[in-house]
Enzyme design. Structure first.
Site, PDB file in Angstrom:
ATOM      1  N   ASN A  86       0.844  -1.187   0.000  1.00  0.00           N
ATOM      2  CA  ASN A  86       0.000   0.000   0.000  1.00  0.00           C
ATOM      3  C   ASN A  86       0.886   1.246   0.000  1.00  0.00           C
ATOM      4  O   ASN A  86       1.846   1.330   0.756  1.00  0.00           O
ATOM      5  CB  ASN A  86      -0.902   0.001   1.243  1.00  0.00           C
ATOM      6  CG  ASN A  86      -1.921  -1.121   1.205  1.00  0.00           C
ATOM      7  OD1 ASN A  86      -2.481  -1.418   0.157  1.00  0.00           O
ATOM      8  ND2 ASN A  86      -2.156  -1.767   2.346  1.00  0.00           N
ATOM      9  N   GLY A  92      -4.598   3.156   1.795  1.00  0.00           N
ATOM     10  CA  GLY A  92      -4.747   2.751   3.196  1.00  0.00           C
ATOM     11  C   GLY A  92      -3.428   2.462   3.884  1.00  0.00           C
ATOM     12  O   GLY A  92      -3.390   1.709   4.865  1.00  0.00           O
ATOM     13  N   HIS A  99       6.705  -1.557   2.865  1.00  0.00           N
ATOM     14  CA  HIS A  99       6.551  -2.954   3.262  1.00  0.00           C
ATOM     15  C   HIS A  99       5.685  -3.680   2.245  1.00  0.00           C
ATOM     16  O   HIS A  99       4.823  -3.094   1.610  1.00  0.00           O
ATOM     17  CB  HIS A  99       5.944  -3.079   4.670  1.00  0.00           C
ATOM     18  CG  HIS A  99       4.664  -2.315   4.858  1.00  0.00           C
ATOM     19  ND1 HIS A  99       4.631  -0.952   5.075  1.00  0.00           N
ATOM     20  CD2 HIS A  99       3.368  -2.720   4.860  1.00  0.00           C
ATOM     21  CE1 HIS A  99       3.378  -0.560   5.199  1.00  0.00           C
ATOM     22  NE2 HIS A  99       2.584  -1.610   5.066  1.00  0.00           N
ATOM     23  N   HIS A 101       3.175  -6.917   1.984  1.00  0.00           N
ATOM     24  CA  HIS A 101       2.388  -7.939   2.681  1.00  0.00           C
ATOM     25  C   HIS A 101       2.474  -9.223   1.862  1.00  0.00           C
ATOM     26  O   HIS A 101       2.264  -9.198   0.642  1.00  0.00           O
ATOM     27  CB  HIS A 101       0.914  -7.541   2.751  1.00  0.00           C
ATOM     28  CG  HIS A 101       0.627  -6.272   3.495  1.00  0.00           C
ATOM     29  ND1 HIS A 101       0.138  -6.263   4.781  1.00  0.00           N
ATOM     30  CD2 HIS A 101       0.736  -4.972   3.137  1.00  0.00           C
ATOM     31  CE1 HIS A 101      -0.047  -5.010   5.180  1.00  0.00           C
ATOM     32  NE2 HIS A 101       0.309  -4.204   4.196  1.00  0.00           N
TER      33      HIS A 101
HETATM   34  P1  AMP Z   1      -0.387  -0.901   5.833  1.00  0.00           P
HETATM   35  O1  AMP Z   1      -1.840  -0.641   6.147  1.00  0.00           O
HETATM   36  O2  AMP Z   1      -0.179  -1.444   4.433  1.00  0.00           O
HETATM   37  O3  AMP Z   1       0.475   0.318   6.116  1.00  0.00           O
HETATM   38  O4  AMP Z   1       0.056  -2.072   6.778  1.00  0.00           O
HETATM   39  C1  AMP Z   1       0.643  -1.925   8.016  1.00  0.00           C
HETATM   40  C2  AMP Z   1       0.608  -3.275   8.660  1.00  0.00           C
HETATM   41  O5  AMP Z   1       1.510  -3.279   9.753  1.00  0.00           O
HETATM   42  C3  AMP Z   1      -0.756  -3.688   9.209  1.00  0.00           C
HETATM   43  O6  AMP Z   1      -1.162  -4.912   8.593  1.00  0.00           O
HETATM   44  C4  AMP Z   1      -0.503  -3.845  10.714  1.00  0.00           C
HETATM   45  O7  AMP Z   1      -1.238  -4.903  11.289  1.00  0.00           O
HETATM   46  C5  AMP Z   1       0.999  -4.113  10.755  1.00  0.00           C
HETATM   47  N1  AMP Z   1       1.663  -3.750  12.001  1.00  0.00           N
HETATM   48  C6  AMP Z   1       1.593  -2.579  12.677  1.00  0.00           C
HETATM   49  N2  AMP Z   1       2.362  -2.614  13.787  1.00  0.00           N
HETATM   50  C7  AMP Z   1       2.939  -3.839  13.810  1.00  0.00           C
HETATM   51  C8  AMP Z   1       3.846  -4.503  14.695  1.00  0.00           C
HETATM   52  N3  AMP Z   1       4.313  -3.892  15.798  1.00  0.00           N
HETATM   53  N4  AMP Z   1       4.221  -5.773  14.415  1.00  0.00           N
HETATM   54  C9  AMP Z   1       3.743  -6.398  13.304  1.00  0.00           C
HETATM   55  N5  AMP Z   1       2.911  -5.825  12.423  1.00  0.00           N
HETATM   56  C10 AMP Z   1       2.490  -4.570  12.667  1.00  0.00           C
END
Ligand code: AMP
Ligand code: ZN
Length: 114
Positions: A86, A92, A99, A101
């Site tokens: 994203n 979102g 990162h 997913h």
């Molecule tokens: P996005 O919405 O693409 O920015 O995804 C961010 C992702 O990071 C989400 O799926 C969250 O659940 C994940 N996330 C946030 N904090 C942590 C954390 N401390 N450890 C693992 N995943 C995390």
């Protein structure tokens, strides 16, 4: 970046469930999984999103994708997996450190956008 959650995960300040690491990237399980397998892979260096990638990042992104293939193999994702990144508000993005997913473990169908 001192206040970036994923920089803190990479440097060990915040604990994570590590899946894979090499010299340029770090992979860990998402804290709020949206599929039976939900892994995030991030560059160790702070890059905000896909939107700011430049020619100097080509090797890094290539390496991350090779690592995704390795992780998929190690996790036994022969039935398939989805990779999502994203970028920005409409997509979102909530964590502003690039990162990818890796989602797997259930049939996700053909639709990409809810
Ligand atoms: P996005 O919405 O693409 O920015 O995804 C961010 C992702 O990071 C989400 O799926 C969250 O659940 C994940 N996330 C946030 N904090 C942590 C954390 N401390 N450890 C693992 N995943 C995390
Ligand atoms: Zn960061």
């Amino acid at each position: 970046m001192t206040d970036c959650i994923f920089c803190k995960i990479v440097n060990g300040e915040i604990p994570s469930n590590k899946v894979f690491e090499d010299e340029v990237s770090y992979a860990f399980r998402d804290i709020n999984p949206q599929a039976p397998v939900h892994i995030l892979i991030v560059p160790k260096k702070h890059v905000e999103s896909c939107a700011v990638l430049g020619a100097e990042d080509e090797a890094l992104v290539g390496k991350i994708f090779t690592n995704i293939a390795k992780i998929a193999k190690d996790e036994g994702l022969e039935k398939g997996f989805r990779v999502i990144s994203n970028s920005g508000d409409d997509a979102g993005q909530t964590v502003h450190h690039l990162h990818f997913h890796i989602l797997a473990g259930k049939a996700m169908g053909e639709g990409l956008v809810p």
